[in-house]
Design an enzyme around this catalytic site. Sequence first.
Site, short mmCIF file in Angstrom:
data_model
loop_
_atom_site.label_atom_id
_atom_site.label_comp_id
_atom_site.label_asym_id
_atom_site.label_seq_id
_atom_site.Cartn_x
_atom_site.Cartn_y
_atom_site.Cartn_z
CG ASP A 91 6.60 -22.83 2.31
OD1 ASP A 91 6.05 -21.78 2.67
OD2 ASP A 91 5.97 -23.87 2.03
CD GLU A 118 8.66 -19.13 1.95
OE1 GLU A 118 7.54 -19.23 2.51
OE2 GLU A 118 8.83 -19.36 0.73
#
Length: 289
Positions: free
Chosen positions: A68, A140
């Site tokens: 992320d 992610e």
Amino acid sequence: MSELSNAGDGKPADNADAVNAASSHTLLEGRLGYQVESALLVRALTHRSYAYENGGLPTNERLEFLGDSVLGLVVTDTLYRSHPDLPEGQLAKLRAAVVNSRALAGVGRGLDLGSFIRLGRGEEGTGGRDKASILADTLEAVIGAVYLDRGLDAASELVHRLFDPLIEKSSNLGAGLDWKTSLQELTAAEGLGVPEYLVTETGPDHEKTFTAAARVGGVSYGTGTGRSKKEAEQQAAESAWREIRAAADARAAAAESGKSTEAEAADGPAGSSANGESGADDGQEPARA
């Protein structure tokens, strides 16, 4: 090193499972454009539901956290360099249009990422392979794995290849970057008050459908549906924004037309008078008594 040494599940797999897993990972790596250390890729694809059902294995959540940040850095850097004149608020809207669960899930579906995820039986039975949240989190985690194994340059190249089309598209969205914010700005400018959203939901827990109605000043302007409350509200806000914007534009056009008509009417008598006065000087003799 700790991510690599603990990435395996600690259980011996039979030869068939090992071959199938290797073949599956090779296919995914081909789509990513990078080979990733096998145990690290397994970790990136391990959802917590699978981990809990198999004795508390390590999950992909740490890699998701890392990925992320990598994704956010690369996208933010790209937007900052590509739009030197945009203020911070507009840059934030652009980033939010790219780095969100729905957008990431779309990219994940483009990779057919759902077919590679290790899911528990409960999630498997409720359509987990196509859930936006699971696809986004796993993507992610995969980005995080590429960063750990291949470095920032490789992770950055992967993010650019997967997300640059979305960044370009988002740059042209205008009000569509965030319909709820755009609607609130429009209703404030028109003096209509703050928008409200009435949300209802239908369907079983694993397959809910949300319907939202946008109301401004007690008047309903639009509805929207989606798999999440946020998606439904955004669709309702878009419908309301378009309706209110069209009405405002129509009022502005009518007002402008009215001004033009008044101006023409004001010019008419003056023009006739001028013509009448000029006629008296064109050699015409006045009437004699």
